[in-house]
Scaffold this motif. Structure first.
Motif, PDB file in Angstrom:
ATOM      1  N   UNK A  24      -3.242  -2.897 -11.850  1.00  0.00           N
ATOM      2  CA  UNK A  24      -3.636  -3.825 -10.784  1.00  0.00           C
ATOM      3  C   UNK A  24      -3.166  -3.387  -9.397  1.00  0.00           C
ATOM      4  N   UNK A  25      -2.316  -2.366  -9.302  1.00  0.00           N
ATOM      5  CA  UNK A  25      -1.909  -1.875  -7.988  1.00  0.00           C
ATOM      6  C   UNK A  25      -3.118  -1.440  -7.173  1.00  0.00           C
ATOM      7  N   UNK A  26      -4.141  -0.934  -7.852  1.00  0.00           N
ATOM      8  CA  UNK A  26      -5.351  -0.504  -7.161  1.00  0.00           C
ATOM      9  C   UNK A  26      -6.111  -1.639  -6.507  1.00  0.00           C
ATOM     10  N   UNK A  27      -5.792  -2.879  -6.867  1.00  0.00           N
ATOM     11  CA  UNK A  27      -6.455  -4.039  -6.272  1.00  0.00           C
ATOM     12  C   UNK A  27      -5.734  -4.559  -5.030  1.00  0.00           C
ATOM     13  N   UNK A  28      -4.630  -3.921  -4.661  1.00  0.00           N
ATOM     14  CA  UNK A  28      -3.783  -4.443  -3.588  1.00  0.00           C
ATOM     15  C   UNK A  28      -4.562  -4.702  -2.307  1.00  0.00           C
ATOM     16  N   UNK A  29      -5.282  -3.703  -1.824  1.00  0.00           N
ATOM     17  CA  UNK A  29      -5.987  -3.856  -0.554  1.00  0.00           C
ATOM     18  C   UNK A  29      -7.022  -4.964  -0.591  1.00  0.00           C
ATOM     19  N   UNK A  30      -7.824  -4.989  -1.651  1.00  0.00           N
ATOM     20  CA  UNK A  30      -8.884  -5.997  -1.757  1.00  0.00           C
ATOM     21  C   UNK A  30      -8.310  -7.407  -1.826  1.00  0.00           C
ATOM     22  N   UNK A  31      -7.248  -7.586  -2.636  1.00  0.00           N
ATOM     23  CA  UNK A  31      -6.663  -8.915  -2.766  1.00  0.00           C
ATOM     24  C   UNK A  31      -5.926  -9.329  -1.494  1.00  0.00           C
ATOM     25  N   UNK A  32      -5.246  -8.376  -0.855  1.00  0.00           N
ATOM     26  CA  UNK A  32      -4.567  -8.695   0.409  1.00  0.00           C
ATOM     27  C   UNK A  32      -5.576  -9.082   1.478  1.00  0.00           C
ATOM     28  N   UNK A  33      -6.691  -8.362   1.531  1.00  0.00           N
ATOM     29  CA  UNK A  33      -7.730  -8.675   2.505  1.00  0.00           C
ATOM     30  C   UNK A  33      -8.267 -10.089   2.280  1.00  0.00           C
ATOM     31  N   UNK A  34      -8.521 -10.434   1.012  1.00  0.00           N
ATOM     32  CA  UNK A  34      -9.088 -11.744   0.695  1.00  0.00           C
ATOM     33  C   UNK A  34      -8.087 -12.872   0.914  1.00  0.00           C
ATOM     34  N   UNK A  35      -6.804 -12.569   0.710  1.00  0.00           N
ATOM     35  CA  UNK A  35      -5.783 -13.617   0.763  1.00  0.00           C
ATOM     36  C   UNK A  35      -5.145 -13.740   2.142  1.00  0.00           C
ATOM     37  N   UNK A  36      -4.834 -12.601   2.743  1.00  0.00           N
ATOM     38  CA  UNK A  36      -4.030 -12.592   3.971  1.00  0.00           C
ATOM     39  C   UNK A  36      -4.838 -12.343   5.231  1.00  0.00           C
ATOM     40  N   UNK A  37      -5.874 -11.537   5.135  1.00  0.00           N
ATOM     41  CA  UNK A  37      -6.564 -11.121   6.345  1.00  0.00           C
ATOM     42  C   UNK A  37      -5.684 -10.187   7.156  1.00  0.00           C
ATOM     43  N   UNK A  38      -5.833 -10.211   8.462  1.00  0.00           N
ATOM     44  CA  UNK A  38      -5.040  -9.355   9.330  1.00  0.00           C
ATOM     45  C   UNK A  38      -5.641  -7.971   9.480  1.00  0.00           C
ATOM     46  N   UNK A  39      -5.062  -7.192  10.407  1.00  0.00           N
ATOM     47  CA  UNK A  39      -5.548  -5.840  10.682  1.00  0.00           C
ATOM     48  C   UNK A  39      -4.555  -4.754  10.300  1.00  0.00           C
TER      49      UNK A  39
END
Length: 362
Positions: A24-39
């Motif tokens: 699941x480490x490979x999902x980090x970016x996608x999940x962070x984008x969906x949950x946190x947003x930010x740049x």
């Protein structure tokens, strides 16, 4: 990638998901984008973990559109201090993070504490994603929002509460742990078993948590522990009442850990403190007969210490600075029976008695 398990954690300040599974480490970016947003994203890691997993974490974040940077510090409890915290804060500022951006804690419990506290302080609070890589961090410290550093007077004496926006536990990371670190992590697993009940204690005694790293088994084990902690944290986010039960074994355990100069791991120290409390409470008639033997059996099955040779005076010196102290009393968690504990305030003389009754080697 095996099936992942997602566990919802709901607290007054934030609700979030804990995702546990293989790969699941490979999902980090996608999940962070969906949950946190930010740049921007700042990955915080230590000198042991960064060479193993930082590239994968940064790659996933960048693929999701983040400008991602990396900050590292020397591995170990000795780095959990105000100097390391200051360097992280300066580094985060140097990367140009705003309050809308995210700090990613990639590592074990020390990294989770350091990155979490830095996120809590930077701009009075930005988002943090916990990516635990040790079993101890997966089952305990990454969930619940407690962050802290150590002071000269004792462990975890300066900190803040900041619930993560996301927790991502990749059980494949456990394969890189040494046998000793994996064994140490099991101290908190046994503690959760005492809180949960006799069946989990028996399961762990017969099949220790560190006997196999098969992904499906480890996913189920981590998820079971996260649910135990989730149920407590959801009812008492700020550790005013029920959440103090999660400190079972910790008052004596933290004193053992500090007295060793942090040479003895946190999980091993908690295991020893847990056995000491079980023996002392049984000898005082506070807990049911046979409880200490059950706890010691589970601890031994994992190769963890059941006691300590640290003198009582030394343990008292560190325990007197415990953050659970109130005036002239200390809150201790009394194991009454498997699955049943209560918090009691004891005076310093009472704490000394518990140490004298329960410590030593059986």
């Amino acid at each position: 990638m095996s099936d992942a398990v997602s566990i919802a954690v709901d607290t007054p300040s934030r609700s979030y998901q804990v995702t546990v599974g293989s790969g699941v480490l490979g999902r980090l970016g996608r999940l962070a984008r969906a949950t946190c947003g930010g740049q921007r994203a700042c990955v915080v890691s230590d000198s042991n973990v960064a060479p193993l997993y930082a590239e994968a974490a940064l790659g996933s974040l960048r693929a999701a559109g983040y400008e991602a940077g990396l900050l590292t510090f020397p591995a170990g409890e000795a780095s959990k201090n105000v100097r390391t915290l200051s360097a992280l804060l300066e580094g985060i500022a140097g990367l140009g993070l705003t309050r809308d951006d995210v700090v990613v804690a990639l590592g074990g419990g020390v990294t989770g504490d350091m990155a979490g506290l830095a996120a809590a302080l930077y701009l009075r609070g930005c988002q943090v994603v916990q990516v635990p890589t040790s079993l101890l961090a997966m089952v305990d410290s990454s969930v619940g929002g407690k962050t802290a550093i150590d002071l000269e007077a004792g462990k975890n004496l300066a900190g803040a509460f900041l619930q993560p926006s996301l927790v991502l536990a990749d059980v494949d990371c456990l394969k890189s742990l040494s046998a000793g670190l994996l064994r140490d992590s099991c101290g908190e697993v046994v503690k959760h078993a005492v809180l949960d009940g006799p069946q989990m204690l028996r399961d762990l005694t017969e099949h220790p948590a560190n006997e196999s790293l098969e992904p499906g088994r480890m996913t189920a084990l981590v998820a079971r522990n996260v649910r135990i902690k989730r149920d407590v944290v959801a009812d008492d986010e700020r550790e005013r009442g029920l959440r103090q039960t999660l400190n079972l074994g910790h008052t004596i355990g933290h004193a053992i850990e500090a007295a060793s100069g942090f040479a003895l791991g946190h999980g091993s120290s908690v295991a020893a403190g847990l056995c000491c409390m079980a023996r002392a409470c049984e000898r005082k008639g506070w807990s049911e007969q046979g409880l200490a033997a059950l706890v010691e059996g589970a601890v031994r099955a994992h190769g963890l210490p059941t006691g300590t040779d640290v003198p009582t005076d030394d343990l008292m010196r560190f325990a007197a600075h415990d953050k659970k102290r109130h005036a002239d009393s200390v809150n201790v968690v009394v194991p009454l029976a498997p699955g049943k504990v209560e918090v009691r305030a004891v005076g310093l003389d009472g704490l000394r008695e518990l140490i004298e009754l329960g410590c030593g080697r059986d």
